[in-house]
Design a protein around this motif. Structure first.
Motif, PDB file in Angstrom:
ATOM      1  N   ARG A 141       0.828  -1.201   0.000  1.00 58.62           N
ATOM      2  CA  ARG A 141       0.000   0.000   0.000  1.00 58.62           C
ATOM      3  C   ARG A 141       0.860   1.247   0.000  1.00 58.62           C
ATOM      4  O   ARG A 141       0.601   2.227  -0.662  1.00 58.62           O
ATOM      5  N   LEU A 142       1.912   1.136   0.762  1.00 58.22           N
ATOM      6  CA  LEU A 142       2.802   2.279   0.883  1.00 58.22           C
ATOM      7  C   LEU A 142       3.456   2.589  -0.463  1.00 58.22           C
ATOM      8  O   LEU A 142       3.564   3.724  -0.883  1.00 58.22           O
ATOM      9  N   ARG A 143       3.835   1.522  -1.138  1.00 58.38           N
ATOM     10  CA  ARG A 143       4.456   1.701  -2.436  1.00 58.38           C
ATOM     11  C   ARG A 143       3.462   2.341  -3.403  1.00 58.38           C
ATOM     12  O   ARG A 143       3.800   3.233  -4.161  1.00 58.38           O
ATOM     13  N   ALA A 144       2.235   1.859  -3.305  1.00 60.23           N
ATOM     14  CA  ALA A 144       1.208   2.415  -4.179  1.00 60.23           C
ATOM     15  C   ALA A 144       1.024   3.892  -3.893  1.00 60.23           C
ATOM     16  O   ALA A 144       0.765   4.699  -4.779  1.00 60.23           O
ATOM     17  N   LEU A 145       1.189   4.236  -2.608  1.00 58.60           N
ATOM     18  CA  LEU A 145       0.994   5.622  -2.201  1.00 58.60           C
ATOM     19  C   LEU A 145       2.111   6.499  -2.758  1.00 58.60           C
ATOM     20  O   LEU A 145       1.886   7.592  -3.256  1.00 58.60           O
ATOM     21  N   TRP A 146       3.335   6.009  -2.646  1.00 59.04           N
ATOM     22  CA  TRP A 146       4.463   6.826  -3.071  1.00 59.04           C
ATOM     23  C   TRP A 146       4.698   6.784  -4.571  1.00 59.04           C
ATOM     24  O   TRP A 146       5.035   7.793  -5.160  1.00 59.04           O
ATOM     25  N   ARG A 147       4.571   5.557  -5.146  1.00 58.93           N
ATOM     26  CA  ARG A 147       4.908   5.416  -6.555  1.00 58.93           C
ATOM     27  C   ARG A 147       3.750   4.825  -7.323  1.00 58.93           C
ATOM     28  O   ARG A 147       3.826   3.684  -7.769  1.00 58.93           O
ATOM     29  N   PRO A 148       2.660   5.556  -7.496  1.00 59.86           N
ATOM     30  CA  PRO A 148       1.523   4.985  -8.200  1.00 59.86           C
ATOM     31  C   PRO A 148       1.870   4.626  -9.650  1.00 59.86           C
ATOM     32  O   PRO A 148       1.352   3.675 -10.212  1.00 59.86           O
ATOM     33  N   ASP A 149       2.783   5.372 -10.246  1.00 58.40           N
ATOM     34  CA  ASP A 149       3.125   5.109 -11.650  1.00 58.40           C
ATOM     35  C   ASP A 149       3.846   3.788 -11.824  1.00 58.40           C
ATOM     36  O   ASP A 149       3.755   3.137 -12.851  1.00 58.40           O
ATOM     37  N   ASP A 150       4.584   3.406 -10.795  1.00 59.05           N
ATOM     38  CA  ASP A 150       5.299   2.135 -10.852  1.00 59.05           C
ATOM     39  C   ASP A 150       4.352   0.990 -11.168  1.00 59.05           C
ATOM     40  O   ASP A 150       4.653   0.122 -11.979  1.00 59.05           O
ATOM     41  N   ILE A 151       3.238   0.999 -10.501  1.00 58.97           N
ATOM     42  CA  ILE A 151       2.294  -0.099 -10.688  1.00 58.97           C
ATOM     43  C   ILE A 151       1.778  -0.109 -12.117  1.00 58.97           C
ATOM     44  O   ILE A 151       1.754  -1.143 -12.792  1.00 58.97           O
ATOM     45  N   HIS A 152       1.412   1.077 -12.596  1.00 66.34           N
ATOM     46  CA  HIS A 152       0.940   1.167 -13.970  1.00 66.34           C
ATOM     47  C   HIS A 152       2.003   0.683 -14.953  1.00 66.34           C
ATOM     48  O   HIS A 152       1.742  -0.062 -15.876  1.00 66.34           O
ATOM     49  N   ASP A 153       3.223   1.127 -14.725  1.00 64.63           N
ATOM     50  CA  ASP A 153       4.317   0.757 -15.622  1.00 64.63           C
ATOM     51  C   ASP A 153       4.544  -0.739 -15.632  1.00 64.63           C
ATOM     52  O   ASP A 153       4.730  -1.352 -16.691  1.00 64.63           O
ATOM     53  N   GLU A 154       4.527  -1.309 -14.447  1.00 66.74           N
ATOM     54  CA  GLU A 154       4.763  -2.744 -14.358  1.00 66.74           C
ATOM     55  C   GLU A 154       3.704  -3.532 -15.106  1.00 66.74           C
ATOM     56  O   GLU A 154       4.008  -4.471 -15.847  1.00 66.74           O
ATOM     57  N   ILE A 155       2.484  -3.120 -14.910  1.00 67.72           N
ATOM     58  CA  ILE A 155       1.404  -3.836 -15.583  1.00 67.72           C
ATOM     59  C   ILE A 155       1.530  -3.680 -17.098  1.00 67.72           C
ATOM     60  O   ILE A 155       1.407  -4.644 -17.861  1.00 67.72           O
ATOM     61  N   SER A 156       1.847  -2.455 -17.537  1.00 69.70           N
ATOM     62  CA  SER A 156       2.004  -2.227 -18.972  1.00 69.70           C
ATOM     63  C   SER A 156       3.093  -3.112 -19.550  1.00 69.70           C
ATOM     64  O   SER A 156       2.941  -3.703 -20.625  1.00 69.70           O
ATOM     65  N   GLU A 157       4.181  -3.201 -18.819  1.00 71.19           N
ATOM     66  CA  GLU A 157       5.294  -3.994 -19.316  1.00 71.19           C
ATOM     67  C   GLU A 157       4.900  -5.462 -19.449  1.00 71.19           C
ATOM     68  O   GLU A 157       5.237  -6.134 -20.423  1.00 71.19           O
ATOM     69  N   GLU A 158       4.174  -5.904 -18.454  1.00 71.09           N
ATOM     70  CA  GLU A 158       3.750  -7.293 -18.469  1.00 71.09           C
ATOM     71  C   GLU A 158       2.837  -7.565 -19.667  1.00 71.09           C
ATOM     72  O   GLU A 158       2.969  -8.571 -20.372  1.00 71.09           O
ATOM     73  N   MET A 159       1.943  -6.605 -19.903  1.00 64.58           N
ATOM     74  CA  MET A 159       1.021  -6.737 -21.037  1.00 64.58           C
ATOM     75  C   MET A 159       1.786  -6.777 -22.360  1.00 64.58           C
ATOM     76  O   MET A 159       1.528  -7.573 -23.247  1.00 64.58           O
ATOM     77  N   ARG A 160       2.762  -5.859 -22.431  1.00 65.85           N
ATOM     78  CA  ARG A 160       3.540  -5.771 -23.657  1.00 65.85           C
ATOM     79  C   ARG A 160       4.241  -7.093 -23.954  1.00 65.85           C
ATOM     80  O   ARG A 160       4.234  -7.602 -25.074  1.00 65.85           O
ATOM     81  N   PHE A 161       4.828  -7.644 -22.907  1.00 67.67           N
ATOM     82  CA  PHE A 161       5.524  -8.919 -23.040  1.00 67.67           C
ATOM     83  C   PHE A 161       4.558  -9.997 -23.550  1.00 67.67           C
ATOM     84  O   PHE A 161       4.857 -10.752 -24.469  1.00 67.67           O
ATOM     85  N   HIS A 162       3.401  -9.988 -23.004  1.00 69.26           N
ATOM     86  CA  HIS A 162       2.400 -10.984 -23.372  1.00 69.26           C
ATOM     87  C   HIS A 162       2.014 -10.844 -24.844  1.00 69.26           C
ATOM     88  O   HIS A 162       1.968 -11.806 -25.604  1.00 69.26           O
ATOM     89  N   ILE A 163       1.783  -9.590 -25.220  1.00 67.70           N
ATOM     90  CA  ILE A 163       1.366  -9.339 -26.604  1.00 67.70           C
ATOM     91  C   ILE A 163       2.456  -9.758 -27.589  1.00 67.70           C
ATOM     92  O   ILE A 163       2.192 -10.344 -28.630  1.00 67.70           O
ATOM     93  N   GLU A 164       3.705  -9.483 -27.219  1.00 66.92           N
ATOM     94  CA  GLU A 164       4.795  -9.872 -28.106  1.00 66.92           C
ATOM     95  C   GLU A 164       4.849 -11.379 -28.304  1.00 66.92           C
ATOM     96  O   GLU A 164       5.001 -11.880 -29.416  1.00 66.92           O
ATOM     97  N   LEU A 165       4.719 -12.094 -27.205  1.00 70.37           N
ATOM     98  CA  LEU A 165       4.742 -13.554 -27.299  1.00 70.37           C
ATOM     99  C   LEU A 165       3.597 -14.065 -28.164  1.00 70.37           C
ATOM    100  O   LEU A 165       3.753 -14.942 -29.013  1.00 70.37           O
ATOM    101  N   ARG A 166       2.460 -13.430 -27.948  1.00 72.68           N
ATOM    102  CA  ARG A 166       1.272 -13.825 -28.713  1.00 72.68           C
ATOM    103  C   ARG A 166       1.497 -13.561 -30.195  1.00 72.68           C
ATOM    104  O   ARG A 166       1.182 -14.396 -31.059  1.00 72.68           O
TER     105      ARG A 166
END
Lengths: 459, 110
Positions: free
Chosen positions: A10-35
């Motif tokens: 929660r604390l991380r989400a509080l301080w670095r909300p963009d981190d979470i978005h970035d991580e998810i985006s990266e994961e999605m990107r990886f998935h799409i590439e494999l697909r």
């Protein structure tokens, strides 16, 4: 563990909300590439493969948002919204807010103040060596009354009392005395030989044994010693408090040797007390200590010990001398604080001895008017003699006709004999007197009184 | 591929994810593939449901994730079953066993 991890997320989400978005985006990107690669293997063109892959993925934003929510982002946003809502509502009803904030502020403030006081009075101990072995005498309400010493609050003692107590080295390792009241007087801080500005100074005259009894060491220079308190009026030296040294002398080590002029007498600063020490009692704040030998030289009282309630100058000084080792001093110089280091149960002996000396002193005082009734301003303190043992205590008790006396020294260093004991002794006295009367009246009556006396004293 | 397959019953996906991960740590794409292969292409997990499910399960502490390098040398987020997850898998497996037996009994009644 789980709670902790949850919290950190929660604390991380509080301080670095963009981190979470970035991580998810990266994961999605990886998935799409494999697909996409997979689609290429199915003989699609790369463009088509990628387009298809993205299509298959569904709504990317939706996934991202959901992931963000789950990973703690929503919590942040919800909190922020709640906060804004709260502030808006508070601003809407200003009066209510004001009352709420004020009562909270008062509550917190009051509690802080109370705790600070309790901390000082109950929890902290004096910044001296072995504070648990240091005892005080009295607070002044029962000044000069010796009848119930040491049961009552003794606030003041005469100088001979201090001297006498100091001689009883078997009970106290040392005794110190100081004027009960310190004086706020004006003195000039001398710079380059010229008199500087007049400043307010809290001055307290203390005995030669003051610092050594308390076990306080100088943080700079030296403190008042035996040699600074020998000849009456001949030791213009001063120890200043750490606080005052910093405030008035800028914390300059060269301050040692400078002089402070108080009523034409230039006191040489010989040392600085340790930072934590600012007087005998907690919350007390002394600026300067001068030897007791200088008491008569210092305004505003020019201490001659001649007033009853307040200090007034009395030039008609008499010399008081009884051949003891301390310096001679004029007149009835009562009103000191004395401390007694080293106290044990056998101090009953000491009390008796002190009582006699004080009574004698009072009788002497009677020849000179009302001096005996004079208010004494004198606090005593002492510490328990480590060599005094239980056996000696018992012997002392025997010496006083089997009256077993318990002397308690509480943290506040108030000597107390239990109230029961006082009552018991009063009863004992009454019975003994009745006994005596009975003896005078005749043998038969005496016998009955005696038996009554035994019965009562056994209670 | 475009053939429409029936949706998984609510909550079943979690169990499948845990089962897949019980074979070893893998990334999201791998989990999808794994489930499909184990089901011999009878099931496809939609990405739109897989990832939210992964995040949800992670939040519950049954799996944990960390960044690693994939088989083709790319940065990927790998998921790993935790001890709690393994326990949960057992619970869900036995529940599923029980349920499927019960459901079959009902459906086979005549």
């Amino acid at each position: 563990m789980t709670v902790l991890r949850y919290f950190f997320k929660r604390l991380r989400a509080l301080w670095r909300p963009d981190d979470i978005h970035d991580e998810i985006s990266e994961e999605m990107r990886f998935h799409i590439e494999l697909r996409a690669e997979e689609n290429v293997r199915r003989r699609m063109t790369p463009e088509e493969a990628r387009r298809k892959a993205e299509q298959q993925f569904g709504r990317l934003d939706h996934i991202k948002e959901e992931g963000y929510d789950v990973r703690g982002g929503r919590w942040l946003e919800a909190t922020w919204q709640d906060l804004r809502y709260g502030v808006r509502m508070l601003l809407k009803s200003k009066m209510y807010t004001l009352v709420a904030v004020l009562s909270l502020a008062l509550g917190i403030g009051a509690n802080t103040a109370i705790f600070s006081l309790l901390d000082a009075v109950l929890l902290k101990s004096l910044p001296v060596r072995e504070p648990e072995k240091l005892v005080f005498f009295g607070r002044g309400e029962w000044a000069t009354s010796l009848n119930e010493f040491p049961n009552r609050n003794w606030g003041s003692f005469s100088y001979p009392f201090y001297r006498e107590a100091r001689r009883l080295s078997e009970v106290f390792s040392d005794v110190a005395a100081a004027h009960l009241r310190s004086w706020t007087i004006h003195g000039a801080l001398n710079t380059n030989g010229a008199n500087g500005e007049q400043v307010q100074i809290e001055v307290q005259p203390v005995s030669r044994s003051y610092f050594s009894t308390l076990g306080v060491n100088a943080s700079l220079g030296r403190l008042i010693t035996d040699d600074d308190d020998r000849v009456y009026g001949a030791h213009p030296v001063a120890v200043v408090s750490h606080d005052w040294w910093e405030r008035r002398l800028g914390g300059d080590p060269a301050a040692i040797g400078k002089t402070v002029t108080i009523d034409k007498i230039a006191y040489t600063i010989i040392g600085v007390a340790p930072k934590e020490f600012s007087g005998l009692r907690i919350l007390e704040k002394q600026d300067m200590w001068i030897p007791l030998a200088m008491e008569a030289q210092a305004p505003p009282v020019y201490w001659k010990g001649t007033s009853r309630e307040k200090f007034t100058p009395n030039p008609a000084a008499r010399f008081f001398s009884d051949g003891h080792d301390e310096f001679e001093r004029p007149g009835n110089t009562s009103d000191r604080l004395g401390w007694y280091r080293h106290f044990d149960q056998s101090s009953r002996l000491l009390f008796e001895s002190l009582r006699q000396s004080e009574l004698q002193y009072q009788r002497g005082g009677d020849q000179h008017g009302d001096k005996a009734k004079r208010k004494r301003q004198f606090i005593g303190t002492g510490a328990v003699n480590p060599h005094a043992d239980q056996r000696r205590a018992e012997r002392a008790a025997q010496w006083h006709g089997n009256e077993k006396i318990t002397v308690n020294f509480s943290e506040s260093a108030q000597p107390k004999i239990e109230a029961d004991e006082i009552r018991r002794r009063a009863r004992f006295r009454a019975v003994a007197e009745a006994d005596q009367r009975g003896r005078d009246a005749g043998a038969d009556a005496g016998n009955s009184s005696q038996s009554e006396g035994r019965r009562l004293s056994g209670v | 591929m475009a053939k429409r397959k029936p949706d998984l019953p609510q909550g079943t996906l979690d169990m499948l994810v845990l089962k897949a991960l019980s074979l070893g740590p893998m990334h999201g794409f791998g989990i999808g593939q794994c489930i499909r292969q184990l089901a011999e292409d009878m099931l496809t997990v939609e990405e739109g449901t897989l990832y939210p499910a992964l995040y949800r399960i992670e939040e519950r502490g049954w799996i944990k994730s960390e960044w690693g390098v994939s088989e083709n040398n790319r940065r990927a987020r790998f998921y790993k079953l935790t001890r709690a997850g393994r326990k949960q898998l057992h619970v869900e497996e036995s529940n599923w066993e029980y349920l499927s037996v019960a459901v079959r009994k009902i459906l086979e009644a005549s």
